[in-house]
Write a protein that holds these residues in place. Structure first.
Motif, PDB file in Angstrom:
ATOM      1  N   GLU A  47       3.286   1.853  -2.017  1.00  0.00           N
ATOM      2  CA  GLU A  47       4.049   2.225  -3.226  1.00  0.00           C
ATOM      3  C   GLU A  47       2.613   2.655  -4.034  1.00  0.00           C
ATOM      4  OE1 GLU A  47       5.515  -0.384  -5.209  1.00  0.00           O
ATOM      5  OE2 GLU A  47       6.699  -0.629  -2.899  1.00  0.00           O
ATOM      6  N   MET A  48       1.416   2.788  -3.404  1.00  0.00           N
ATOM      7  CA  MET A  48       0.770   3.722  -4.108  1.00  0.00           C
ATOM      8  C   MET A  48       0.374   4.992  -4.965  1.00  0.00           C
ATOM      9  SD  MET A  48      -2.980   1.596  -4.118  1.00  0.00           S
ATOM     10  CE  MET A  48      -1.587   0.105  -3.994  1.00  0.00           C
ATOM     11  N   GLN A  49      -0.319   5.416  -5.911  1.00  0.00           N
ATOM     12  CA  GLN A  49       0.032   6.437  -6.817  1.00  0.00           C
ATOM     13  C   GLN A  49      -0.305   7.332  -5.679  1.00  0.00           C
ATOM     14  OE1 GLN A  49      -1.137   3.961  -8.049  1.00  0.00           O
ATOM     15  NE2 GLN A  49       0.294   3.955  -9.893  1.00  0.00           N
TER      16      GLN A  49
ATOM     17  N   LEU B 203      -2.695  -2.474  10.502  1.00  0.00           N
ATOM     18  CA  LEU B 203      -2.659  -3.109  11.115  1.00  0.00           C
ATOM     19  C   LEU B 203      -2.797  -5.208  10.564  1.00  0.00           C
ATOM     20  CD1 LEU B 203      -4.727  -3.971  13.773  1.00  0.00           C
ATOM     21  CD2 LEU B 203      -6.923  -3.624  12.470  1.00  0.00           C
ATOM     22  N   TYR B 204      -2.806  -4.724   8.829  1.00  0.00           N
ATOM     23  CA  TYR B 204      -3.374  -6.044   7.941  1.00  0.00           C
ATOM     24  C   TYR B 204      -1.307  -6.265   8.426  1.00  0.00           C
ATOM     25  CZ  TYR B 204      -3.293  -9.408   4.302  1.00  0.00           C
ATOM     26  OH  TYR B 204      -2.440 -10.517   4.053  1.00  0.00           O
ATOM     27  N   ARG B 205      -1.096  -5.264   7.991  1.00  0.00           N
ATOM     28  CA  ARG B 205       0.400  -5.802   8.045  1.00  0.00           C
ATOM     29  C   ARG B 205       1.360  -6.836   9.505  1.00  0.00           C
ATOM     30  NH1 ARG B 205       3.341  -2.524   3.761  1.00  0.00           N
ATOM     31  NH2 ARG B 205       2.324  -2.375   2.493  1.00  0.00           N
TER      32      ARG B 205
ATOM     33  N   ASP C 219      -2.438  10.165  -6.204  1.00  0.00           N
ATOM     34  CA  ASP C 219      -3.753  10.470  -5.971  1.00  0.00           C
ATOM     35  C   ASP C 219      -4.131   9.614  -5.210  1.00  0.00           C
ATOM     36  OD1 ASP C 219      -3.533   7.701  -7.918  1.00  0.00           O
ATOM     37  OD2 ASP C 219      -4.510   8.965  -9.178  1.00  0.00           O
ATOM     38  N   PHE C 220      -3.944   8.381  -4.843  1.00  0.00           N
ATOM     39  CA  PHE C 220      -4.671   7.303  -3.937  1.00  0.00           C
ATOM     40  C   PHE C 220      -3.552   6.743  -2.784  1.00  0.00           C
ATOM     41  CE2 PHE C 220      -6.553   3.481  -2.777  1.00  0.00           C
ATOM     42  CZ  PHE C 220      -7.656   3.895  -2.743  1.00  0.00           C
TER      43      PHE C 220
ATOM     44  N   MET D  36       0.555  -0.887  -0.167  1.00  0.00           N
ATOM     45  CA  MET D  36       0.248  -0.182   0.001  1.00  0.00           C
ATOM     46  C   MET D  36       1.355   1.770   0.027  1.00  0.00           C
ATOM     47  SD  MET D  36      -3.309   1.061   0.031  1.00  0.00           S
ATOM     48  CE  MET D  36      -4.534  -0.466   0.659  1.00  0.00           C
TER      49      MET D  36
ATOM     50  N   HIS E 292      -0.645  -8.418  11.824  1.00  0.00           N
ATOM     51  CA  HIS E 292      -1.192  -9.276  12.054  1.00  0.00           C
ATOM     52  C   HIS E 292      -0.593 -10.876  10.719  1.00  0.00           C
ATOM     53  CE1 HIS E 292      -2.323  -8.652  15.821  1.00  0.00           C
ATOM     54  NE2 HIS E 292      -2.431  -7.222  14.999  1.00  0.00           N
ATOM     55  N   ALA E 293      -0.436 -10.359   9.580  1.00  0.00           N
ATOM     56  CA  ALA E 293      -0.220 -11.045   8.750  1.00  0.00           C
ATOM     57  C   ALA E 293       1.195 -12.153   8.461  1.00  0.00           C
ATOM     58  CB  ALA E 293      -0.075 -10.343   7.442  1.00  0.00           C
TER      59      ALA E 293
ATOM     60  N   GLN F 272      -3.807   3.141   8.471  1.00  0.00           N
ATOM     61  CA  GLN F 272      -3.747   2.136   9.619  1.00  0.00           C
ATOM     62  C   GLN F 272      -4.023   0.933   9.148  1.00  0.00           C
ATOM     63  OE1 GLN F 272      -7.400   5.237  11.574  1.00  0.00           O
ATOM     64  NE2 GLN F 272      -5.683   5.572  12.842  1.00  0.00           N
ATOM     65  N   VAL F 273      -5.234   0.672   8.444  1.00  0.00           N
ATOM     66  CA  VAL F 273      -5.633  -0.771   7.952  1.00  0.00           C
ATOM     67  C   VAL F 273      -4.543  -1.297   7.888  1.00  0.00           C
ATOM     68  CG1 VAL F 273      -7.206  -1.916   5.757  1.00  0.00           C
ATOM     69  CG2 VAL F 273      -8.117   0.182   7.683  1.00  0.00           C
ATOM     70  N   SER F 274      -3.757  -0.706   6.709  1.00  0.00           N
ATOM     71  CA  SER F 274      -2.328  -1.560   6.403  1.00  0.00           C
ATOM     72  C   SER F 274      -2.125  -1.604   7.620  1.00  0.00           C
ATOM     73  CB  SER F 274      -1.975  -0.684   4.896  1.00  0.00           C
ATOM     74  OG  SER F 274      -2.976  -0.389   4.387  1.00  0.00           O
TER      75      SER F 274
ATOM     76  N   ASP G  11      -5.225   3.853   3.067  1.00  0.00           N
ATOM     77  CA  ASP G  11      -5.471   3.476   4.692  1.00  0.00           C
ATOM     78  C   ASP G  11      -4.148   3.504   5.045  1.00  0.00           C
ATOM     79  OD1 ASP G  11      -6.703   3.525   7.411  1.00  0.00           O
ATOM     80  OD2 ASP G  11      -8.552   2.955   6.657  1.00  0.00           O
TER      81      ASP G  11
END
Lengths: 278, 195
Positions: free
Chosen positions: A3-5, A17-19, A7-8, A1, A21-22, A13-15, A11
């Protein structure tokens, strides 16, 4: 996430949290199988390539080797035959010394008797020179072939097609011309005298004449008819002709004519050079 | 050292016969690829099998590899195709979601994404999770529509950009961005108490 451009931005925080626990991972057995497959894939082509190279080239190499060996053997054989032919054609005639040794003369007489009718080799090479020996140098060939030719050169008759052709077409009196060949000294006689210039044109015609003379056996009789000419045969035909030319150049035409007449008597079957045919 | 090499350089080295380069490359991406497959198919055992298949395809395709794109893009595209093959053979109802990709291009794209069914709570991957938070995250991911989940996983696990995801999934960039936005919104709502 991350490396998103621009213009976007996603999130964060969500990223996060995911990482956090992944942590699932493949089993060690799967890892081992994959890495083993990767190593095998890299090492297998090398071995296969080696086999492929050999399998691909071994037939070509075998054929190439066979071809090289065949060519080498053919060239060696050709060269050997060419040397024998050249020796016979270019062999220097060796006239007997005027005072030839009795032993040599005795061998002269013995040679035709001992030689078989098919002896068309060196003995015949001297057919055009009466008693004077026009024989190849056997020792030269013996040196080249390592002594394999201890026997008289009787077998060479089949290796001289080039020398034989013109002589067969030249005259029907070949048998008569070959008569002196019976009295021609054997190679052993030729060894007796050295330092004699070659008379190359003599050899081919004489060789063929000798082939036919050996078959008739008339050579010995003819040799007995011309004993007086043996002294003239002490020098070679070429030397004699050179002397005649020298006489002509000096203006001694009469003497040259006499010498030429003597020469014709001594060498009745000798093919005179053009400058003597007038 | 090879550890500093880029993924593409390592893959080229492996193509040239360097097995150690592949080992490095594999260790860099094994977890991300596995998680992508596991969360997409919902079955750890099946994920193992798919994971191995994908890497075997990488191995067999090494001779044709050209660094035309980033290695993760190439890798996850292979993984996606392998998933589609699996769905084609064993779960045609899920394949319909992927086949709808082309039809989503256009005005009805986002509406179609919204209509995609949510993943079942009973999917095996949910049972696979032990930790409560991890279980909740997995559950939240499982509830995402497959295409939204796919875009999210490609972005998180593969580190792909929007453009790369668009290329890997065969969708337009705007469609990809919409899917990702929806996925993140749903995850935020579901996991709000954990943020």
């Amino acid at each position: 996430m991350s490396e998103m451009q621009q213009d976007f931005h996603g999130d964060p925080q969500v990223s996060a949290l995911y990482r956090e626990h992944a942590h699932d991972e493949p089993s060690a057995a799967v890892d081992e199988r994959i890495l083993a497959a990767a190593r095998a894939a890299v090492s297998a082509p090398a071995a296969a390539a080696g086999r492929t190279w050999w399998q691909r080239w071994r037939t070509t190499l075998a054929l190439g080797t066979t071809l090289v060996l065949t060519l080498t053997l053919s060239l060696l054989h050709e060269r050997q035959a060419g040397d024998v032919r050249r020796d016979a054609e270019v062999a220097p005639p060796r006239p007997l010394a005027p005072g030839g040794s009795p032993a040599a003369l005795s061998r002269d007489g013995a040679a035709p008797a001992a030689a078989p009718p098919a002896d068309t080799g060196d003995a015949a090479a001297a057919a055009g020179t009466t008693p004077s020996a026009v024989a190849p140098r056997p020792q030269a060939r013996e040196e080249r072939f390592g002594g394999q030719r201890a026997a008289p050169p009787a077998g060479e008759s089949g290796q001289r097609p080039a020398a034989g052709e013109p002589s067969r077409q030249s005259s029907g009196a070949a048998v008569d011309r070959a008569a002196p060949a019976a009295a021609v000294p054997s190679p052993a006689v030729a060894k007796a005298s050295d330092a004699v210039p070659a008379v190359a044109p003599l050899a081919p015609a004489a060789a063929i004449a000798g082939q036919e003379a050996g078959a008739t056996g008339q050579a010995a009789a003819r040799a007995k008819e011309t004993p007086a000419l043996r002294g003239e045969g002490a020098r070679s035909a070429g030397d004699w002709l050179e002397e005649i030319r020298a006489l002509r150049r000096e203006g001694r035409a009469a003497e040259a004519a006499k010498q030429l007449a003597d020469f014709r008597r001594a060498h009745p079957d000798y093919a005179l050079p053009d400058d003597f045919r007038h | 050292m090879q550890t500093d090499w880029s993924d593409e350089r390592l893959m080229l080295a492996y193509r040239a016969g360097d097995a150690d380069a592949f080992t490095l490359l594999y260790r860099r991406h094994r977890g991300a690829l596995y998680r992508y497959l596991a969360r997409q198919c919902g079955n750890p055992a099946l994920a193992d099998e798919l994971h191995q298949d994908v890497w075997c395809k990488v191995i067999s395709a090494r001779s044709e590899y050209e660094p035309l794109a980033r290695f993760p893009t190439w890798l996850f595209r292979i993984a996606r195709h392998r998933l589609i093959d699996h769905y084609r053979q064993h779960a045609r109802h899920l394949l319909a979601h992927y086949q709808a990709t082309a039809e989503e291009e256009g005005e009805e794209g986002e509406e179609l994404i919204e209509r995609l069914p949510a993943a079942s709570e009973e999917t095996p991957h949910v049972l696979h999770e032990r930790h409560d938070t991890a279980r909740r995250i997995s559950l939240a991911l499982a509830e995402l529509p497959p295409l939204q989940r796919e875009v999210f996983l490609l972005a998180e696990e593969g580190g792909l950009t929007l453009d790369e995801i668009a290329v890997a999934t065969g969708c337009g960039r705007e469609t990809t961005k919409s899917r990702l936005r929806y996925a993140l919104g749903k995850l935020r709502r579901t996991l709000q108490d954990l943020l």
